[in-house]
Design an enzyme around this catalytic site. Structure first.
Site, mmCIF file in Angstrom:
data_model
loop_
_atom_site.group_PDB
_atom_site.id
_atom_site.type_symbol
_atom_site.label_atom_id
_atom_site.label_comp_id
_atom_site.label_asym_id
_atom_site.label_seq_id
_atom_site.Cartn_x
_atom_site.Cartn_y
_atom_site.Cartn_z
ATOM 1 N N PHE A 156 43.641 50.088 48.580
ATOM 2 C CA PHE A 156 44.539 51.244 48.419
ATOM 3 C C PHE A 156 43.882 52.319 47.542
ATOM 4 O O PHE A 156 43.669 53.460 47.984
ATOM 5 C CB PHE A 156 45.866 50.732 47.838
ATOM 6 C CG PHE A 156 46.715 51.753 47.158
ATOM 7 C CD1 PHE A 156 47.012 52.970 47.769
ATOM 8 C CD2 PHE A 156 47.245 51.496 45.892
ATOM 9 C CE1 PHE A 156 47.805 53.903 47.133
ATOM 10 C CE2 PHE A 156 48.044 52.423 45.255
ATOM 11 C CZ PHE A 156 48.317 53.633 45.868
ATOM 12 N N ASP A 185 33.122 45.911 50.037
ATOM 13 C CA ASP A 185 34.424 45.224 50.041
ATOM 14 C C ASP A 185 34.274 43.909 50.803
ATOM 15 O O ASP A 185 33.556 43.852 51.797
ATOM 16 C CB ASP A 185 35.463 46.115 50.741
ATOM 17 C CG ASP A 185 36.891 45.793 50.321
ATOM 18 O OD1 ASP A 185 37.572 46.695 49.817
ATOM 19 O OD2 ASP A 185 37.328 44.639 50.514
ATOM 20 N N LEU A 213 36.616 48.305 41.637
ATOM 21 C CA LEU A 213 38.033 48.159 41.996
ATOM 22 C C LEU A 213 38.252 46.889 42.807
ATOM 23 O O LEU A 213 39.295 46.710 43.434
ATOM 24 C CB LEU A 213 38.473 49.372 42.834
ATOM 25 C CG LEU A 213 38.296 50.731 42.173
ATOM 26 C CD1 LEU A 213 38.349 51.843 43.201
ATOM 27 C CD2 LEU A 213 39.362 50.961 41.137
ATOM 28 N N TYR A 242 45.088 36.763 36.741
ATOM 29 C CA TYR A 242 44.760 38.189 36.828
ATOM 30 C C TYR A 242 44.627 38.800 35.437
ATOM 31 O O TYR A 242 43.602 39.420 35.115
ATOM 32 C CB TYR A 242 45.870 38.888 37.616
ATOM 33 C CG TYR A 242 45.646 40.356 37.902
ATOM 34 C CD1 TYR A 242 44.729 40.768 38.864
ATOM 35 C CD2 TYR A 242 46.398 41.331 37.248
ATOM 36 C CE1 TYR A 242 44.560 42.117 39.151
ATOM 37 C CE2 TYR A 242 46.228 42.678 37.531
ATOM 38 C CZ TYR A 242 45.314 43.072 38.483
ATOM 39 O OH TYR A 242 45.143 44.397 38.766
ATOM 40 N N GLN A 265 25.179 44.933 23.548
ATOM 41 C CA GLN A 265 23.884 44.243 23.646
ATOM 42 C C GLN A 265 22.863 44.978 24.523
ATOM 43 O O GLN A 265 21.666 44.846 24.302
ATOM 44 C CB GLN A 265 24.092 42.813 24.169
ATOM 45 C CG GLN A 265 24.790 41.926 23.143
ATOM 46 C CD GLN A 265 25.085 40.527 23.635
ATOM 47 O OE1 GLN A 265 26.197 40.045 23.482
ATOM 48 N NE2 GLN A 265 24.109 39.860 24.222
#
Ligand code: UDP
Length: 309
Positions: free
Chosen positions: A12, A32, A72, A144, A161
């Site tokens: 989305f 994806d 994402l 999640y 680092q």
């Protein structure tokens, strides 16, 4: 012209981001695994010479030369991220390690799509970035929430680092065109139910609140943050707060639907309230979400009308 990697680019938010970055004359690599994303959302970009689609999972080794990385890639709707909880945590944690290594290798900026879920069921309201949150580490949302919290931790460890050029956006509830019919989140569920004249499923009493941001405002926030020298984290969302029951009533009204409202059990650890304090993003990034809920809902309703025909 920048070369920009968008992981989760068929989702989305990712599909809107690809569209925006292409319209601004960048080279975009959309990656994806199509777990919840769909090529349909980026189909119109496939013939563009500046656009490349790669079907791949970010938990596999990633070696892609680029100037910027937007991460994402993770199922974000509770229904989807709870379907395979182990995979959700692995995606957030192993995924960001792979992408941070890639960012360091090519000296690329990297933006992590974090989430309001890092605040859990918040005791501080509205939520500021300084608030450490109230997350149940063993609840059904923790796959999640804790995955995203660990990803934020890794971002800062790589900055400390390896001097990684990091940017963290804590994304609050967002809605708009390109959502999937089976997304499972509240606004898409209610709109699809209303358009089909089916009952709207309100979980719990409906008195719980959320604050909804229209997709265009969110995308502007992400792009501005990426192109700043700020690490954040920044809350990116719209602070206008609504009760779920009022969203249901508004959607019935705007769709002219005959649907009734039915009540279902409230899922475990469903946050009682959520509203971003966006002062920090307003001050540092001139972030200013402008789309009012009703006008964003009308756009979204028109989109769903077309796809459920
Ligand atoms: N919700 C609801 N009916 C639905 C889907 C969601 O009442 O069909 C409620 C859910 O319990 C939560 C709010 O709406 O309180 C927002 O849920 P969503 O899944 O959109 O995302 P969340 O903000 O919980 O991550």
């Amino acid at each position: 012209m920048k070369k920009i990697l968008v992981t989760g680019g068929c989702g989305f938010i990712g599909s809107h981001l690809c569209e925006k970055l292409i319209s601004e004359e960048n080279k975009v690599i959309c990656l994806d695994n199509l777990y919840t994303g769909s090529v349909k959302k980026i189909e119109h970009l496939l013939n563009n010479e500046n656009f490349t689609f790669i079907q791949e999972d970010i938990t596999n080794n990633i070696d892609i030369e680029c100037d910027q990385i937007y991460n994402l890639a993770c199922p974000a709707s509770p229904v989807h991220y709870q379907a395979d909880r182990i995979k959700t945590t692995i995606t957030s944690v192993i995924g960001i390690i792979n992408l941070l290594d890639n960012a360091v290798k090519y000296d690329a900026d990297i933006l992590q799509a974090s989430t309001s879920e890092v605040y859990g069921d918040p005791i501080i309201h509205p939520q500021t970035e300084e608030y450490f949150g109230n997350v149940n580490p063993i609840g059904i949302r923790s796959c999640y929430d804790e995955g995203k919290r660990c990803a934020e931790s890794l971002m800062f460890s790589y900055k400390a680092q390896y001097n990684a050029k990091i940017h963290i956006a804590r994304i609050f509830n967002t809605y708009g065109t390109n959502m999937s019919i089976n997304d499972g989140r509240v606004i898409s569920n209610f709109i699809v139910q209303a358009l089909r004249n089916e009952p709207l499923t309100v979980y719990g009493s409906g008195n719980q609140t959320r604050s909804f941001c229209y997709i265009d405002d969110l995308i502007n926030g992400l792009v501005t943050l990426m192109n700043s020298d700020k690490a954040g984290p920044y809350n990116i969302g719209n602070p206008d707060e609504y009760r779920v029951i009022d969203i249901a009533k508004l959607i019935i009204k705007l769709t002219n639907s005959n649907s009734k409202i039915i009540y279902k059990e409230l899922p475990q650890d469903d946050p009682l309230k959520r509203k971003p304090d966006i002062t920090k993003a307003m001050n540092d990034l001139s972030y200013n979400p402008s789309c009012k809920l009703e006008s964003g809902l009308i756009n979204t309703i028109n989109y769903f009308r077309e796809i459920i025909k």
